[in-house]
Motif scaffolding. Structure first.
Motif, PDB file in Angstrom:
ATOM      1  N   TRP A 127       0.815  -1.214   0.000  1.00 48.03           N
ATOM      2  CA  TRP A 127       0.000   0.000   0.000  1.00 48.03           C
ATOM      3  C   TRP A 127       0.854   1.273   0.000  1.00 48.03           C
ATOM      4  CZ3 TRP A 127      -4.593   1.205  -1.465  1.00 48.03           C
ATOM      5  CH2 TRP A 127      -5.135   2.450  -1.131  1.00 48.03           C
ATOM      6  N   ASP A 128       1.750   1.379   0.983  1.00 50.97           N
ATOM      7  CA  ASP A 128       2.634   2.543   1.046  1.00 50.97           C
ATOM      8  C   ASP A 128       3.966   2.124   1.663  1.00 50.97           C
ATOM      9  OD1 ASP A 128       2.313   2.475   3.857  1.00 50.97           O
ATOM     10  OD2 ASP A 128       0.651   3.895   3.797  1.00 50.97           O
ATOM     11  N   LYS A 129       4.867   3.055   1.819  1.00 53.10           N
ATOM     12  CA  LYS A 129       6.223   2.735   2.274  1.00 53.10           C
ATOM     13  C   LYS A 129       6.268   2.209   3.705  1.00 53.10           C
ATOM     14  CE  LYS A 129       8.568   5.995  -0.794  1.00 53.10           C
ATOM     15  NZ  LYS A 129       9.418   7.218  -0.891  1.00 53.10           N
ATOM     16  N   THR A 130       5.236   2.470   4.491  1.00 55.53           N
ATOM     17  CA  THR A 130       5.242   2.022   5.890  1.00 55.53           C
ATOM     18  C   THR A 130       4.938   0.532   6.027  1.00 55.53           C
ATOM     19  OG1 THR A 130       2.872   2.445   6.289  1.00 55.53           O
ATOM     20  CG2 THR A 130       4.396   4.305   6.565  1.00 55.53           C
ATOM     21  N   LYS A 131       4.419  -0.078   4.986  1.00 50.27           N
ATOM     22  CA  LYS A 131       4.007  -1.480   5.061  1.00 50.27           C
ATOM     23  C   LYS A 131       5.191  -2.415   4.794  1.00 50.27           C
ATOM     24  CE  LYS A 131      -0.344  -0.609   5.848  1.00 50.27           C
ATOM     25  NZ  LYS A 131      -0.203   0.814   6.184  1.00 50.27           N
ATOM     26  N   PRO A 132       5.209  -3.591   5.443  1.00 51.20           N
ATOM     27  CA  PRO A 132       6.309  -4.545   5.228  1.00 51.20           C
ATOM     28  C   PRO A 132       6.272  -5.136   3.819  1.00 51.20           C
ATOM     29  CG  PRO A 132       4.589  -5.537   6.579  1.00 51.20           C
ATOM     30  CD  PRO A 132       4.223  -4.086   6.428  1.00 51.20           C
ATOM     31  N   ASP A 133       7.408  -5.633   3.378  1.00 46.71           N
ATOM     32  CA  ASP A 133       7.494  -6.189   2.025  1.00 46.71           C
ATOM     33  C   ASP A 133       6.623  -7.427   1.838  1.00 46.71           C
ATOM     34  OD1 ASP A 133       9.189  -4.203   1.245  1.00 46.71           O
ATOM     35  OD2 ASP A 133      11.026  -5.385   1.461  1.00 46.71           O
ATOM     36  N   ALA A 134       6.270  -8.084   2.934  1.00 45.61           N
ATOM     37  CA  ALA A 134       5.389  -9.253   2.837  1.00 45.61           C
ATOM     38  C   ALA A 134       4.021  -8.884   2.271  1.00 45.61           C
ATOM     39  CB  ALA A 134       5.217  -9.900   4.209  1.00 45.61           C
ATOM     40  N   TYR A 135       3.688  -7.588   2.295  1.00 43.82           N
ATOM     41  CA  TYR A 135       2.391  -7.141   1.786  1.00 43.82           C
ATOM     42  C   TYR A 135       2.406  -6.889   0.275  1.00 43.82           C
ATOM     43  CZ  TYR A 135       0.913  -6.492   6.654  1.00 43.82           C
ATOM     44  OH  TYR A 135       0.585  -6.690   7.975  1.00 43.82           O
ATOM     45  N   HIS A 136       3.520  -7.197  -0.383  1.00 38.92           N
ATOM     46  CA  HIS A 136       3.534  -7.211  -1.849  1.00 38.92           C
ATOM     47  C   HIS A 136       2.767  -8.461  -2.284  1.00 38.92           C
ATOM     48  CE1 HIS A 136       6.245  -3.919  -2.907  1.00 38.92           C
ATOM     49  NE2 HIS A 136       7.070  -4.291  -1.949  1.00 38.92           N
ATOM     50  N   ALA A 137       1.460  -8.439  -2.138  1.00 38.12           N
ATOM     51  CA  ALA A 137       0.684  -9.672  -2.316  1.00 38.12           C
ATOM     52  C   ALA A 137      -0.560  -9.445  -3.162  1.00 38.12           C
ATOM     53  CB  ALA A 137       0.273 -10.228  -0.954  1.00 38.12           C
ATOM     54  N   SER A 138      -0.878 -10.448  -3.953  1.00 41.39           N
ATOM     55  CA  SER A 138      -2.134 -10.490  -4.689  1.00 41.39           C
ATOM     56  C   SER A 138      -2.920 -11.704  -4.199  1.00 41.39           C
ATOM     57  CB  SER A 138      -1.865 -10.584  -6.191  1.00 41.39           C
ATOM     58  OG  SER A 138      -3.083 -10.622  -6.930  1.00 41.39           O
ATOM     59  N   TYR A 139      -4.026 -11.965  -4.840  1.00 37.55           N
ATOM     60  CA  TYR A 139      -4.838 -13.104  -4.420  1.00 37.55           C
ATOM     61  C   TYR A 139      -4.283 -14.403  -4.998  1.00 37.55           C
ATOM     62  CZ  TYR A 139      -7.249 -14.322  -8.806  1.00 37.55           C
ATOM     63  OH  TYR A 139      -7.541 -14.785 -10.066  1.00 37.55           O
ATOM     64  N   PHE A 140      -4.604 -15.504  -4.356  1.00 37.06           N
ATOM     65  CA  PHE A 140      -4.213 -16.835  -4.818  1.00 37.06           C
ATOM     66  C   PHE A 140      -5.490 -17.583  -5.171  1.00 37.06           C
ATOM     67  CE2 PHE A 140      -2.874 -21.311  -3.497  1.00 37.06           C
ATOM     68  CZ  PHE A 140      -2.165 -21.551  -4.662  1.00 37.06           C
ATOM     69  N   ASP A 141      -5.569 -18.019  -6.405  1.00 32.53           N
ATOM     70  CA  ASP A 141      -6.785 -18.694  -6.850  1.00 32.53           C
ATOM     71  C   ASP A 141      -6.498 -20.150  -7.170  1.00 32.53           C
ATOM     72  OD1 ASP A 141      -9.408 -19.086  -7.607  1.00 32.53           O
ATOM     73  OD2 ASP A 141      -9.061 -18.482  -9.676  1.00 32.53           O
ATOM     74  N   ILE A 142      -7.404 -21.003  -6.760  1.00 33.01           N
ATOM     75  CA  ILE A 142      -7.349 -22.416  -7.116  1.00 33.01           C
ATOM     76  C   ILE A 142      -8.589 -22.747  -7.933  1.00 33.01           C
ATOM     77  CG2 ILE A 142      -7.430 -24.791  -6.267  1.00 33.01           C
ATOM     78  CD1 ILE A 142      -6.039 -23.849  -3.724  1.00 33.01           C
ATOM     79  N   ASP A 143      -8.376 -23.201  -9.151  1.00 32.64           N
ATOM     80  CA  ASP A 143      -9.451 -23.856  -9.888  1.00 32.64           C
ATOM     81  C   ASP A 143      -9.306 -25.331  -9.554  1.00 32.64           C
ATOM     82  OD1 ASP A 143     -10.334 -21.518 -10.979  1.00 32.64           O
ATOM     83  OD2 ASP A 143      -9.319 -21.777 -12.892  1.00 32.64           O
ATOM     84  N   GLY A 144     -10.145 -25.793  -8.652  1.00 34.54           N
ATOM     85  CA  GLY A 144      -9.922 -27.102  -8.060  1.00 34.54           C
ATOM     86  C   GLY A 144     -10.879 -28.180  -8.525  1.00 34.54           C
ATOM     87  N   TYR A 145     -10.737 -29.338  -7.885  1.00 33.91           N
ATOM     88  CA  TYR A 145     -11.594 -30.487  -8.156  1.00 33.91           C
ATOM     89  C   TYR A 145     -12.206 -30.990  -6.857  1.00 33.91           C
ATOM     90  CZ  TYR A 145      -9.343 -30.831 -12.757  1.00 33.91           C
ATOM     91  OH  TYR A 145      -8.885 -30.580 -14.023  1.00 33.91           O
ATOM     92  N   MET A 146     -13.456 -31.428  -6.937  1.00 37.76           N
ATOM     93  CA  MET A 146     -14.151 -32.023  -5.799  1.00 37.76           C
ATOM     94  C   MET A 146     -14.874 -33.276  -6.278  1.00 37.76           C
ATOM     95  SD  MET A 146     -16.996 -29.016  -5.522  1.00 37.76           S
ATOM     96  CE  MET A 146     -17.914 -28.497  -6.984  1.00 37.76           C
ATOM     97  N   ILE A 147     -15.171 -34.179  -5.346  1.00 41.72           N
ATOM     98  CA  ILE A 147     -15.732 -35.480  -5.710  1.00 41.72           C
ATOM     99  C   ILE A 147     -17.186 -35.587  -5.256  1.00 41.72           C
ATOM    100  CG2 ILE A 147     -15.536 -37.981  -5.365  1.00 41.72           C
ATOM    101  CD1 ILE A 147     -12.518 -37.551  -4.999  1.00 41.72           C
TER     102      ILE A 147
END
Length: 458
Positions: free
Chosen positions: A327-347
């Motif tokens: 977001w801004d310079k005060t935030k930690p580098d771990a916040y360089h993040a986007s979403y993680f998507d799974i197109d998955g399978y279910m039974i």
């Protein structure tokens, strides 16, 4: 006499310990598979060549085919097609891939479950928006057994375990394809990519002209406004889902910042077009590919498209990637993040036990290193198994290091059961802001009130 005594003893054992004999007879087909043999699961599926678990032949006896639903036309999923063929080579079990159009896929899946139909064995799903809905319906066969190795989670992005674990502690899904997003920019226009969203907003204002927008994003189709909104919230360390109340939150401090910035880019800065209300994520990506935008946050897989002169002629030799902004310079580098998507399978829990065994075996293979290799190298999707990015063949993949880093930091959230309907509510209220029917914060609060109607009550 001795023979008679043996018979009598046998009868006594049967009468006194019927549970032992019944337990042996009642063992279900899928329970015959020893997932941690001949190696622990993490080793068996984590090597370059997939290794079948012991007991699979007996468990799948009589199964000649399984039916698996697929998101859209198979011509767009060559890795899935090749993986299905490879599974058949390994097991002799044919995989019939059912190419279903995406718009009705959720309704069609639920119809199968509601009818308790055995028509389809394995069903695809979009994890963030529909996993909880399918779990809550009680329609899925649990697959805890294929994940029963602590080491297996190390193969995947950090949020995978938490994301797949349902509220009841069981696991009902597995991995088909994975994706996340990165920042794409034009070096001829943006000499240094922004490290923060605050910087991005300022740069977008400066580089906007009558021929090119500084930044484009999507807010038009199903789920589309969620992409930029969610990434901005994650960049501040926030989250969108209150798991206890099964509530989507947009009016958190992080949500307010994100909502305001997205609106300001269009209405105040004039660095993004009002037509964002018409853009799907693909359309926003197309704007960048056509040379009409200086920056875009889009799926990592678009790197494959942007390097193709036929698909992106306007930006050849003039595009690069950067990590998702914090977001801004005060935030930690771990916040360089986007979403993680799974197109998955279910039974489907209504199919026969030997079909369940074959379906579990298919899920086991599709989340393997071997299957992930085909997703990354052949189709250009992301690799679920992170180690695939280190394979020598992966050096040909565009923006490799950026994609690997983005996958390692991505955030996985599972939306409440009404996930897709809730995203439509957010889209509607954001459109009211861009069309000036409501002030930004007024619309946000009314949006949250509407979302709360779907949540667990106080």
């Amino acid at each position: 006499m001795r023979k008679r005594n043996i018979i009598i003893l046998g009868l006594i054992f049967t009468l006194c310990f019927p549970g032992v004999i019944w337990a042996q007879k009642a063992k279900k087909a899928y329970e015959l598979i020893q997932w941690n043999k001949p190696q622990p699961i993490s080793q068996r599926i984590g090597g370059e060549k997939y290794v079948l678990p012991e007991g699979w032949k007996e468990a799948t006896k009589g199964v000649t085919k399984i039916k698996v639903s697929n998101f859209g036309a198979l011509e767009h999923d060559p890795a899935t097609v090749q993986n299905a063929k490879r599974f058949e080579e390994l097991t002799g079990i044919k995989v019939e891939l059912l190419a279903w159009a995406e718009p009705p896929i959720v309704a069609k899946t639920i119809s199968i479950f509601a009818a308790k139909s055995k028509a389809v064995d394995v069903l695809c799903y979009d994890h963030p928006t529909t996993y909880m809905q399918m779990v809550a319906g009680g329609w899925l066969h649990p697959v805890d057994a294929i994940w029963n190795d602590p080491g297996v989670w190390k193969l995947y992005a950090p949020p995978t375990k938490k994301g797949l674990t349902a509220p009841d502690g069981h696991i009902y899904g597995s991995i088909g394809q994975t994706k996340t997003m990165m920042l794409f920019y034009r070096p001829s226009i943006v000499s240094k990519p922004p490290a923060t969203w605050v910087e991005l907003q300022e740069i977008a204002k400066k580089v906007t002209t009558d021929k090119i927008w500084g930044f484009v994003y999507s807010a038009g189709g199903e789920m589309d406004i969620i992409y930029p909104l969610r990434d901005m919230i994650y960049s501040q360390g926030g989250r969108m889902v209150d798991l206890k109340k099964q509530r989507v939150m947009v009016n958190s401090p992080e949500g307010k910042n994100a909502w305001k910035m997205l609106a300001d880019m269009v209405l105040v800065d004039k660095s993004a077009p009002t037509s964002v209300l018409e853009y799907s994520w693909m359309a926003a990506s197309d704007m960048f590919a056509m040379g009409k935008a200086a920056m875009v946050m889009t799926h990592t897989v678009d790197a494959n498209r942007f390097q193709d002169p036929k698909k992106a002629p306007a930006i050849q030799n003039d595009w690069a990637v950067a990590p998702p902004p914090k977001w801004d310079k005060t935030k930690p580098d771990a916040y360089h993040a986007s979403y993680f998507d799974i197109d998955g399978y279910m039974i489907n829990k209504y199919i026969n036990d030997n079909q369940k065994a074959a379906a579990m075996l298919f899920l086991d293979f599709m989340r393997s290193y071997e299957a992930s290799y085909r997703e990354l190298i052949i189709e250009g999707n992301e690799a679920a198994v992170i180690a695939v990015y280190d394979h020598p063949d992966a050096k040909k993949v565009p923006a490799l290091e950026g994609r690997k880093a983005a996958m390692s930091r991505a955030v996985l959230e599972t939306f409440p059961p009404a996930g897709r309907a809730l995203t439509d509510i957010i889209k509607e209220f954001f459109a009211n802001v861009i069309t000036k029917k409501m002030e930004a914060m007024e619309a946000l609060e009314k949006c949250q009130k509407a979302l709360d109607e779907y949540a667990v009550p106080e």
